[in-house]
Design a protein around this motif. Sequence first.
Motif, PDB file in Angstrom:
ATOM      1  N   ARG A  54      -8.365   3.535   2.369  1.00 16.71           N
ATOM      2  CA  ARG A  54      -6.921   3.397   2.606  1.00 16.71           C
ATOM      3  C   ARG A  54      -6.614   3.089   4.066  1.00 16.71           C
ATOM      4  NH1 ARG A  54      -6.280   7.853  -0.897  1.00 16.71           N
ATOM      5  NH2 ARG A  54      -5.897   9.262   0.838  1.00 16.71           N
ATOM      6  N   ASP A  55      -7.381   3.691   4.973  1.00 14.19           N
ATOM      7  CA  ASP A  55      -7.148   3.453   6.402  1.00 14.19           C
ATOM      8  C   ASP A  55      -7.428   2.002   6.799  1.00 14.19           C
ATOM      9  OD1 ASP A  55      -6.445   6.072   6.672  1.00 14.19           O
ATOM     10  OD2 ASP A  55      -8.379   6.739   7.469  1.00 14.19           O
TER      11      ASP A  55
ATOM     12  N   THR B 205      -6.241   1.294  -7.811  1.00 14.92           N
ATOM     13  CA  THR B 205      -6.035   2.658  -7.353  1.00 14.92           C
ATOM     14  C   THR B 205      -7.099   2.973  -6.320  1.00 14.92           C
ATOM     15  OG1 THR B 205      -5.113   3.330  -9.475  1.00 14.92           O
ATOM     16  CG2 THR B 205      -5.967   5.079  -8.060  1.00 14.92           C
ATOM     17  N   VAL B 206      -6.678   3.438  -5.143  1.00 13.67           N
ATOM     18  CA  VAL B 206      -7.603   3.738  -4.049  1.00 13.67           C
ATOM     19  C   VAL B 206      -7.638   5.244  -3.843  1.00 13.67           C
ATOM     20  CG1 VAL B 206      -8.126   3.358  -1.617  1.00 13.67           C
ATOM     21  CG2 VAL B 206      -7.084   1.527  -2.958  1.00 13.67           C
ATOM     22  N   ARG B 207      -8.811   5.838  -4.008  1.00 10.66           N
ATOM     23  CA  ARG B 207      -8.935   7.286  -3.879  1.00 10.66           C
ATOM     24  C   ARG B 207      -9.566   7.704  -2.557  1.00 10.66           C
ATOM     25  NH1 ARG B 207      -7.561   9.725  -8.593  1.00 10.66           N
ATOM     26  NH2 ARG B 207      -7.460   8.367 -10.408  1.00 10.66           N
TER      27      ARG B 207
ATOM     28  N   SER C 292      -9.792   7.976   1.378  1.00 10.62           N
ATOM     29  CA  SER C 292      -8.920   7.856   2.557  1.00 10.62           C
ATOM     30  C   SER C 292      -9.505   6.872   3.560  1.00 10.62           C
ATOM     31  CB  SER C 292      -8.724   9.224   3.203  1.00 10.62           C
ATOM     32  OG  SER C 292      -9.960   9.781   3.569  1.00 10.62           O
TER      33      SER C 292
ATOM     34  N   HIS D  80      -2.613   6.471  -5.288  1.00 11.70           N
ATOM     35  CA  HIS D  80      -2.519   5.579  -4.134  1.00 11.70           C
ATOM     36  C   HIS D  80      -2.886   4.166  -4.595  1.00 11.70           C
ATOM     37  CE1 HIS D  80      -2.144   9.157  -1.708  1.00 11.70           C
ATOM     38  NE2 HIS D  80      -3.221   9.629  -2.281  1.00 11.70           N
ATOM     39  N   GLU D  81      -1.955   3.238  -4.451  1.00 18.13           N
ATOM     40  CA  GLU D  81      -2.124   1.901  -5.004  1.00 18.13           C
ATOM     41  C   GLU D  81      -2.089   0.843  -3.908  1.00 18.13           C
ATOM     42  OE1 GLU D  81       0.088  -0.056  -8.677  1.00 18.13           O
ATOM     43  OE2 GLU D  81       1.224  -0.318  -6.830  1.00 18.13           O
ATOM     44  N   VAL D  82      -3.013  -0.114  -4.010  1.00 20.76           N
ATOM     45  CA  VAL D  82      -2.969  -1.294  -3.143  1.00 20.76           C
ATOM     46  C   VAL D  82      -2.736  -2.506  -4.045  1.00 20.76           C
ATOM     47  CG1 VAL D  82      -5.497  -1.569  -3.211  1.00 20.76           C
ATOM     48  CG2 VAL D  82      -4.171  -2.694  -1.421  1.00 20.76           C
TER      49      VAL D  82
ATOM     50  N   VAL E 243       0.881  -1.176   0.000  1.00 17.90           N
ATOM     51  CA  VAL E 243       0.000   0.000   0.000  1.00 17.90           C
ATOM     52  C   VAL E 243       0.911   1.215   0.000  1.00 17.90           C
ATOM     53  CG1 VAL E 243      -1.847   1.256   1.147  1.00 17.90           C
ATOM     54  CG2 VAL E 243      -1.694  -1.199   1.436  1.00 17.90           C
ATOM     55  N   HIS E 244       1.031   1.867  -1.132  1.00 23.04           N
ATOM     56  CA  HIS E 244       1.847   3.080  -1.157  1.00 23.04           C
ATOM     57  C   HIS E 244       1.496   3.952  -2.349  1.00 23.04           C
ATOM     58  CE1 HIS E 244       4.201   0.277  -3.661  1.00 23.04           C
ATOM     59  NE2 HIS E 244       4.721   1.348  -4.226  1.00 23.04           N
ATOM     60  N   ASP E 245       2.077   5.154  -2.355  1.00 21.28           N
ATOM     61  CA  ASP E 245       1.832   6.109  -3.425  1.00 21.28           C
ATOM     62  C   ASP E 245       2.699   5.757  -4.628  1.00 21.28           C
ATOM     63  OD1 ASP E 245       0.095   7.492  -1.803  1.00 21.28           O
ATOM     64  OD2 ASP E 245       1.651   8.822  -1.026  1.00 21.28           O
TER      65      ASP E 245
END
Length: 198
Positions: A168-169, A161-163, A165, A147-149, A115-117
Amino acid sequence: MSSGAGSQGAADKVNHWSRKAGLSLRPWPGRAPGGLLLRGVIQVGLAGVLIWYGLGLLRDGDISGMGDQLQALRGLVVMMVIVVAFLGISGAAKLIVGAIDLVPRKQVAGRVVSVHDRKFGDILPEFVQHWLFAKRHSGLDRRQWRHEVVLNTPDGLRQWTVRSSRVRDGLVLDEHVVLSVSPIVGYVAKVEPGRAPG
C-alpha cells in the motif's frame, strides 16, 4: 474476434458493478496464497478428525441400543458431521486455490486511479448505510474494511484488494506502476514503478 470483445465488455461491466458495490468478486480476495494453503490444511485436518470421531460415535453399538432418549443425540451427531463436512470442503477449496496461486504471478501495468478503504455497500448514502449496517444498541458499523487499489490498464479499470501495508505504501495516486498479482485470489505480491504509455 467479436466474441472476445463482447466478453471483455461483459467483464468491464461486472468489474464496474463490483467496484461500485464496494466488494470483490474474487474468492478470499487479496489473501496470501501461502496463508490460504496453511488455513486449508488446518481446516481439512480438523474436519477429518471431527468427522472420524462423529462417525465412530454413530457406529458405536452402545448408542444404537440405548433407547429413544439417545436417538436425539444420534441426530445431533449426524448434523455435526454434515456441518463439519461442509467446513472440510471449504478448507479443501482454500487448499487447492492456495496451491494453484502459490507461484504464478501476472504483471499488470497501469495508472493508479484510486487507493482507499472500501466496505460492502459504501456507495449508498450515509444514512442508508447506518440504517442497514449499524448495530442498533452500540451504533457501530461492524463491516470489515477492504483496502482497494484501482488501476487504469490497457484492458480497462481493474481493482485488487491489498492486504500488505508495504505494498500500500508503494501506491501513489496518478503514478504508473506494475503490480505482480496472483491469478485467482488477486494477491498483490509486489508493486514497482511503471512507465507511462508512449
